[in-house]
Design a protein around this motif. Sequence first.
Motif, PDB file in Angstrom:
ATOM      1  N   VAL A 121       0.872  -1.176   0.000  1.00  0.00           N
ATOM      2  CA  VAL A 121       0.000   0.000   0.000  1.00  0.00           C
ATOM      3  C   VAL A 121       0.911   1.228   0.000  1.00  0.00           C
ATOM      4  O   VAL A 121       1.722   1.422   0.923  1.00  0.00           O
ATOM      5  N   ARG A 122       0.779   2.050  -1.054  1.00  0.00           N
ATOM      6  CA  ARG A 122       1.620   3.228  -1.191  1.00  0.00           C
ATOM      7  C   ARG A 122       0.772   4.430  -1.594  1.00  0.00           C
ATOM      8  O   ARG A 122      -0.365   4.277  -2.074  1.00  0.00           O
ATOM      9  N   ASP A 123       1.357   5.623  -1.419  1.00  0.00           N
ATOM     10  CA  ASP A 123       0.683   6.824  -1.901  1.00  0.00           C
ATOM     11  C   ASP A 123       1.168   7.133  -3.315  1.00  0.00           C
ATOM     12  O   ASP A 123       1.977   6.399  -3.894  1.00  0.00           O
ATOM     13  N   GLU A 124       0.678   8.221  -3.895  1.00  0.00           N
ATOM     14  CA  GLU A 124       0.974   8.536  -5.293  1.00  0.00           C
ATOM     15  C   GLU A 124       2.447   8.855  -5.518  1.00  0.00           C
ATOM     16  O   GLU A 124       2.962   8.727  -6.630  1.00  0.00           O
ATOM     17  N   LEU A 183      -2.965   4.686  -2.957  1.00  0.00           N
ATOM     18  CA  LEU A 183      -3.980   5.556  -2.372  1.00  0.00           C
ATOM     19  C   LEU A 183      -3.752   6.998  -2.832  1.00  0.00           C
ATOM     20  O   LEU A 183      -2.612   7.488  -2.852  1.00  0.00           O
ATOM     21  N   LYS A 184      -4.863   7.658  -3.177  1.00  0.00           N
ATOM     22  CA  LYS A 184      -4.819   9.050  -3.611  1.00  0.00           C
ATOM     23  C   LYS A 184      -5.278   9.955  -2.475  1.00  0.00           C
ATOM     24  O   LYS A 184      -6.145   9.572  -1.680  1.00  0.00           O
ATOM     25  N   VAL A 185      -4.690  11.150  -2.443  1.00  0.00           N
ATOM     26  CA  VAL A 185      -5.118  12.134  -1.450  1.00  0.00           C
ATOM     27  C   VAL A 185      -6.586  12.445  -1.687  1.00  0.00           C
ATOM     28  O   VAL A 185      -7.027  12.659  -2.824  1.00  0.00           O
ATOM     29  N   ALA A 186      -7.350  12.490  -0.620  1.00  0.00           N
ATOM     30  CA  ALA A 186      -8.801  12.563  -0.745  1.00  0.00           C
ATOM     31  C   ALA A 186      -9.270  13.978  -1.006  1.00  0.00           C
ATOM     32  O   ALA A 186      -8.814  14.934  -0.371  1.00  0.00           O
ATOM     33  N   SER A 187     -10.175  14.102  -1.966  1.00  0.00           N
ATOM     34  CA  SER A 187     -11.028  15.276  -2.052  1.00  0.00           C
ATOM     35  C   SER A 187     -12.264  14.944  -1.242  1.00  0.00           C
ATOM     36  O   SER A 187     -12.477  13.800  -0.837  1.00  0.00           O
ATOM     37  N   LYS A 188     -13.111  15.898  -1.009  1.00  0.00           N
ATOM     38  CA  LYS A 188     -14.266  15.689  -0.145  1.00  0.00           C
ATOM     39  C   LYS A 188     -15.172  14.601  -0.714  1.00  0.00           C
ATOM     40  O   LYS A 188     -15.669  14.710  -1.823  1.00  0.00           O
ATOM     41  N   GLY A 189     -15.385  13.557   0.079  1.00  0.00           N
ATOM     42  CA  GLY A 189     -16.291  12.476  -0.306  1.00  0.00           C
ATOM     43  C   GLY A 189     -15.772  11.580  -1.412  1.00  0.00           C
ATOM     44  O   GLY A 189     -16.513  10.735  -1.912  1.00  0.00           O
ATOM     45  N   GLU A 190     -14.521  11.697  -1.810  1.00  0.00           N
ATOM     46  CA  GLU A 190     -14.007  10.920  -2.936  1.00  0.00           C
ATOM     47  C   GLU A 190     -13.624   9.512  -2.501  1.00  0.00           C
ATOM     48  O   GLU A 190     -13.134   9.299  -1.399  1.00  0.00           O
ATOM     49  N   GLN A 191     -13.860   8.555  -3.391  1.00  0.00           N
ATOM     50  CA  GLN A 191     -13.376   7.198  -3.202  1.00  0.00           C
ATOM     51  C   GLN A 191     -13.021   6.597  -4.557  1.00  0.00           C
ATOM     52  O   GLN A 191     -13.550   7.015  -5.588  1.00  0.00           O
ATOM     53  N   VAL A 192     -12.107   5.661  -4.553  1.00  0.00           N
ATOM     54  CA  VAL A 192     -11.651   5.010  -5.782  1.00  0.00           C
ATOM     55  C   VAL A 192     -12.208   3.594  -5.800  1.00  0.00           C
ATOM     56  O   VAL A 192     -11.987   2.819  -4.863  1.00  0.00           O
ATOM     57  N   VAL A 193     -12.931   3.244  -6.871  1.00  0.00           N
ATOM     58  CA  VAL A 193     -13.526   1.920  -7.008  1.00  0.00           C
ATOM     59  C   VAL A 193     -13.018   1.298  -8.299  1.00  0.00           C
ATOM     60  O   VAL A 193     -13.134   1.898  -9.378  1.00  0.00           O
ATOM     61  N   VAL A 194     -12.412   0.118  -8.175  1.00  0.00           N
ATOM     62  CA  VAL A 194     -11.961  -0.647  -9.337  1.00  0.00           C
ATOM     63  C   VAL A 194     -12.849  -1.874  -9.448  1.00  0.00           C
ATOM     64  O   VAL A 194     -12.921  -2.683  -8.513  1.00  0.00           O
ATOM     65  N   SER A 195     -13.531  -2.000 -10.573  1.00  0.00           N
ATOM     66  CA  SER A 195     -14.446  -3.127 -10.760  1.00  0.00           C
ATOM     67  C   SER A 195     -13.934  -3.981 -11.911  1.00  0.00           C
ATOM     68  O   SER A 195     -13.925  -3.553 -13.066  1.00  0.00           O
ATOM     69  N   THR A 196     -13.453  -5.172 -11.595  1.00  0.00           N
ATOM     70  CA  THR A 196     -12.947  -6.099 -12.612  1.00  0.00           C
ATOM     71  C   THR A 196     -13.385  -7.510 -12.251  1.00  0.00           C
ATOM     72  O   THR A 196     -13.783  -7.796 -11.131  1.00  0.00           O
ATOM     73  N   GLU A 197     -13.295  -8.382 -13.226  1.00  0.00           N
ATOM     74  CA  GLU A 197     -13.518  -9.810 -12.989  1.00  0.00           C
ATOM     75  C   GLU A 197     -12.247 -10.593 -13.313  1.00  0.00           C
ATOM     76  O   GLU A 197     -12.295 -11.775 -13.590  1.00  0.00           O
ATOM     77  N   ALA A 198     -11.108  -9.913 -13.282  1.00  0.00           N
ATOM     78  CA  ALA A 198      -9.842 -10.558 -13.633  1.00  0.00           C
ATOM     79  C   ALA A 198      -9.295 -11.363 -12.458  1.00  0.00           C
ATOM     80  O   ALA A 198      -9.507 -11.019 -11.297  1.00  0.00           O
TER      81      ALA A 198
END
Length: 656
Positions: free
Chosen positions: A38-41, A113-128
């Motif tokens: 787990v790392r930052d940008e 992990l990205k620095v958060a803007s208000k209410g932001e979340q990152v979602v990756v949707s894959t079936e790999a």
Amino acid sequence: MRRGSALRALLAITILFAGANAAFAQVSASVAQLNGTVRDESGGAVAKASVTLREMDTNRTYTATPNDVGFYVIPNVPPGRYELKVGYTGFANFTQTGLVLSVGQTATIDVVLKVASKGEQVVVSTEAVAIEPTRTEVSQVIDTKQIQSLPISGRLFTDFALLTPGVSTGRTSLGSTFTEFEVTRISFGGQRDFSNTITLDGADNTNTATGSQRASPPQEGVAEFRVVNNSFGAEYGRALGGIVNIVTKSGTNDFHGSVYDYLQNSAVNARPLLIPAPQSDALRQNQFGATLGGPIARDKTFFFMNYEGQRRGESPTYPAVLLNNLALIQAAKALMNLRPENMGLLKTKNHDYAVVKLDHQLGTNHRLMIRYNLEDARDLNALVGNTLDGGGIGTPSGGRNIFIRDQSLVGTVNSLLKPNLVNTALVQYARRHYNFPGATGEPDLSLPNQLEFGHNFGVLDAIYESRVQLSDSLAWIKGKHSIKFGFDYNRVWNFVVWPGFTPTRIILPGINCLVDFANYVNAVNPNAAPDTHLASNPAEGPCPVATIAPPDFGLPANDASDTANRANENDFLNGDPATFWAAPIGAGAGSSVNGTIPPPIPTTWENAFLPDQRANFEFRINHSYYGMFFQDQWRITPKLTLNYGVRYDFETGLRN
């Protein structure tokens, strides 16, 4: 006693028993592992982030905390579909869905992990499917979709292992004489097919007497399996060839079931090329069953059940040498007081399989699995039409009947002892009764590379095995290291019946050698009629052990020039270059073989040996396997991983 105390006591008892006696399959082989960083940008490590892995079908969750370099490991999780969530204060929450972990997998998911803007979340949707860059073994997974979608006759799912590189069907009659013919034996890289290890839900599923797999669940009850060709870790033991790890299906929060039936019939099938008319090509096969799985208590207790039956009847495939000489063979057997070959029989299979599995969440940190499976088989006239030891094709008199009763009960407990310490313990009790009596007890008349008549010498009449297995594996996450160590113990009770060359093995290198030998036996029979001489078949050529062919070779019986009343008067071995005898052939008191007269044994050839002699062919081999291992996955850098380990196996017993 509190639940936690009870579990610790159970684990202590398990270790105590292991110290008393302990080896080859490892329970951790049936689970998966997820690791990553787990790392930052900017590439900096995000220590102490929250990592949560949720199983989509049961809502079970597994957690981990990255260390100072951002490395995290979630070990010993069951194969399935998962959702990964990673969060830390000041960063947008990261979610990846559709993550598939397979049996025995060491998957890697690196998170940024990205620095958060208000209410932001990152979602990756894959079936790999997650990749395995930290794994050094050569292996391939056969998943549920492949098992359900690819066509396969007989629905023996282990046949799918043949799809993987370097894997082929084992040469049963050459790899070992002590074989079970109703299962597909597989060879890794050309090695002998009894050099493999088969595990089912982490429990050993190999028959030690023959090296073949024990009762396998129906195809519909298998979730997936991994075929490990080579370069496997220290957690695996004893296998010189390859490893097959099988995982059965489990219940989920939703009810799922199926009813199925698969039919084959010669009325609609094309005639096989090896069975030309007018030889019968009868085939009737029906495989039917049902599955049901679901929750007993949502998010906590789940069940799965599967029953399957198989009913099959088919005509054997006979070679031309048998069909073209059938009348002559029947007449030769009659001269030796042996029954004629029954050419109208069918090879039949009647199999019943059952699997029952229960998964239960014991509190927050402990998961229990209990699985029972059963195989009940009744097969008649096996080996007829097969290539047998000696190289010949099995005839009706060389058939065998199979009666199998194979059961196993397995329990595993997966425990999160600390956030960085996970333990998996396994207990198995299994019992297998395999009876393989000959359809007749007639002497083995062996025409090498052509035909095999009578009681075949190369297989066991009975194989009984009982097994107690205790196994424990501990996964410890320490800094950049993912360490596993544990032990495996198997106590095995084997009982076999092998008559060997009983009642008699007679090698006859050709059809006309069989004729010569039958005439010789009949000639010393004081009750033989004077007109019972058999003439050879000229199309088959003279008997190879004769010096020369007689002038009257091929003339019919009782011809005026046939003064010797034998098929080949120059055959001083009487058609028989080698004999392993225990019972005389023919009715005459002087029925000698190679100048030696066997002792008189009263037999009607119903059995290979007299019932009161069974103890002389029994063997009991009770033994124990012990195994201990240590292995480490050292994540030196995000792009460099070192896998190393050591294992010690030894075996005790092996005495009758």
